[in-house]
Write a protein that holds these residues in place. Structure first.
Motif, short mmCIF file in Angstrom:
data_model
loop_
_atom_site.label_atom_id
_atom_site.label_comp_id
_atom_site.label_asym_id
_atom_site.label_seq_id
_atom_site.Cartn_x
_atom_site.Cartn_y
_atom_site.Cartn_z
N VAL A 192 0.84 -1.20 0.00
CA VAL A 192 0.00 0.00 0.00
C VAL A 192 0.88 1.25 0.00
O VAL A 192 0.61 2.23 -0.75
CB VAL A 192 -0.96 -0.02 1.21
CG1 VAL A 192 -1.65 1.33 1.36
CG2 VAL A 192 -1.98 -1.12 1.07
N VAL A 193 1.92 1.24 0.80
CA VAL A 193 2.77 2.43 0.91
C VAL A 193 3.58 2.64 -0.38
O VAL A 193 3.67 3.78 -0.90
CB VAL A 193 3.69 2.32 2.13
CG1 VAL A 193 4.72 3.46 2.13
CG2 VAL A 193 2.87 2.31 3.41
N GLU A 194 4.19 1.59 -0.92
CA GLU A 194 5.02 1.71 -2.11
C GLU A 194 4.20 2.12 -3.34
O GLU A 194 4.68 2.90 -4.18
CB GLU A 194 5.75 0.40 -2.39
CG GLU A 194 6.83 0.06 -1.37
CD GLU A 194 7.51 -1.25 -1.65
OE1 GLU A 194 7.03 -1.98 -2.57
OE2 GLU A 194 8.48 -1.61 -0.95
N ASN A 195 3.01 1.63 -3.47
CA ASN A 195 2.19 1.93 -4.64
C ASN A 195 1.28 3.14 -4.42
O ASN A 195 0.48 3.48 -5.31
CB ASN A 195 1.34 0.73 -5.03
CG ASN A 195 2.17 -0.43 -5.56
OD1 ASN A 195 2.65 -0.39 -6.71
ND2 ASN A 195 2.34 -1.44 -4.74
N LYS A 196 1.40 3.76 -3.24
CA LYS A 196 0.59 4.92 -2.93
C LYS A 196 -0.89 4.67 -3.22
O LYS A 196 -1.57 5.42 -3.92
CB LYS A 196 1.07 6.13 -3.71
CG LYS A 196 2.51 6.52 -3.39
CD LYS A 196 2.94 7.72 -4.21
CE LYS A 196 4.40 8.09 -3.90
NZ LYS A 196 4.88 9.29 -4.66
N VAL A 197 -1.34 3.57 -2.66
CA VAL A 197 -2.70 3.12 -2.90
C VAL A 197 -3.67 4.01 -2.11
O VAL A 197 -3.44 4.37 -0.95
CB VAL A 197 -2.88 1.65 -2.51
CG1 VAL A 197 -4.35 1.23 -2.62
CG2 VAL A 197 -1.98 0.76 -3.37
N GLN A 198 -4.76 4.31 -2.76
CA GLN A 198 -5.87 5.02 -2.11
C GLN A 198 -7.15 4.42 -2.65
O GLN A 198 -7.52 4.64 -3.80
CB GLN A 198 -5.81 6.52 -2.40
CG GLN A 198 -6.89 7.30 -1.69
CD GLN A 198 -6.82 8.80 -1.97
OE1 GLN A 198 -5.90 9.28 -2.65
NE2 GLN A 198 -7.79 9.53 -1.45
N SER A 199 -7.82 3.66 -1.81
CA SER A 199 -9.04 2.95 -2.22
C SER A 199 -10.17 3.30 -1.26
O SER A 199 -9.99 3.31 -0.04
CB SER A 199 -8.80 1.45 -2.22
OG SER A 199 -9.97 0.75 -2.53
N GLN A 200 -11.33 3.57 -1.86
CA GLN A 200 -12.51 3.89 -1.06
C GLN A 200 -13.69 3.11 -1.59
O GLN A 200 -14.02 3.21 -2.77
CB GLN A 200 -12.81 5.39 -1.13
CG GLN A 200 -14.00 5.84 -0.27
CD GLN A 200 -13.77 5.63 1.22
OE1 GLN A 200 -12.67 5.93 1.72
NE2 GLN A 200 -14.75 5.08 1.90
N GLY A 201 -14.31 2.29 -0.71
CA GLY A 201 -15.39 1.42 -1.15
C GLY A 201 -16.76 1.91 -0.71
O GLY A 201 -16.92 2.62 0.27
N THR A 202 -17.79 1.42 -1.43
CA THR A 202 -19.19 1.74 -1.13
C THR A 202 -20.02 0.47 -1.30
O THR A 202 -19.90 -0.20 -2.34
CB THR A 202 -19.72 2.83 -2.06
OG1 THR A 202 -18.91 4.01 -1.94
CG2 THR A 202 -21.16 3.18 -1.72
#
Length: 263
Positions: A192-202
């Motif tokens: 998550v940190v290396e790929n700069k992941v930002q995910s938001q679910g609904t």
């Protein structure tokens, strides 16, 4: 031959007309004296003893006898009066109702007891069933709500809050799922940190597959927008996740024991 003495009492002469009559002698029963005592001495003692006043004796008799007899109630009259009072009291009171046959009274009482017992038993069974159904429905609703939140937590991770996001997922897990996620938590964090992941679910939909007050299986459809170093604008993703949940006995919270992607 010796001559016998004349013991006949003679009338005393010398009494005058108009003189009060001599006092009357009282009749006294005495034992016959011994032959050795002269009869003259016996007569002399009788003359010297006081004479009882017959008038006073009559008054005393009247006080102790006839007067008391007049004041004493007649037993027959007393019995008649008592009977009259008793009859009047009984007539004044209402006559008690005659009891019914004892067998019929016992039968009615037994029937009432049976009916009451049946009613209480039915109410108890119905009440218990109603409580169980109500508690089960409430537990199922809580399980679905917990599954919805767990699915959102699982797909909502950001490099800026990775530690807090991963901790939230761990807090809602138990059993095998918790153990597996804890073992791979370090690798997930690095990715998550290396790929700069930002995910938001609904959550789109959620449905209960099965469940009771302790266990539940829930399917959740989730849409998520995922951004990383390769997709800076973000790309939509669609997930179908099956979650197995168990209810913690201490806290009462629903926890995820198994999570898998399906479809």
């Amino acid at each position: 031959m010796s001559s016998r003495r004349n013991t006949t009492l003679k009338v005393i002469k010398g009494a005058k007309a108009g003189d009060p009559p001599p006092p009357r002698r009282r009749l006294v029963t005495r034992a016959v004296p011994r032959p050795a005592e002269p009869i003259e001495e016996v007569l002399e003692r009788l003359d010297q003893e006081p004479v009882e006043n017959l008038a006073e004796a009559g008054d005393l008799t009247a006080v102790g006898g006839p007067a008391e007899a007049e004041d004493s109630p007649d037993p027959a009259a007393v019995g008649t009066a008592a009977g009259s009072d008793t009859d009047a009291g009984q007539k004044g009171r209402s006559a008690p109702a005659e009891p019914g046959p004892p067998g019929r009274g016992r039968a009615v009482t037994a029937l009432l007891v049976v009916l009451l017992s049946a009613a209480l038993a039915g109410a108890g069974v119905y009440g218990h069933r109603w409580y169980v159904d109500r508690a089960t429905d409430q537990a199922r609703r809580e399980a679905v709500a917990a599954a919805r939140q767990a699915a959102v937590n699982f797909v909502s991770v950001s490099a800026a809050s990775v530690d807090r996001d991963l901790q939230r997922i761990t807090a809602g897990a138990t059993g095998d799922f918790r153990d597996e996620f804890t073992r791979g938590q370090a690798q997930v964090r690095t990715a998550v940190v290396e790929n700069k992941v930002q995910s938001q679910g609904t959550v789109l939909r959620a449905g209960l597959v099965s469940g009771d007050r302790r266990h539940a299986v829930v399917l959740v459809a989730v849409d998520a927008t995922v951004k990383n170093v390769k997709a800076t604008d973000g790309r939509p993703s669609h997930y179908r996740i099956q979650l197995d949940l168990v209810r913690d006995r201490d806290s009462g919270d629903w926890l995820v024991s198994k999570l898998q992607f399906v479809g």
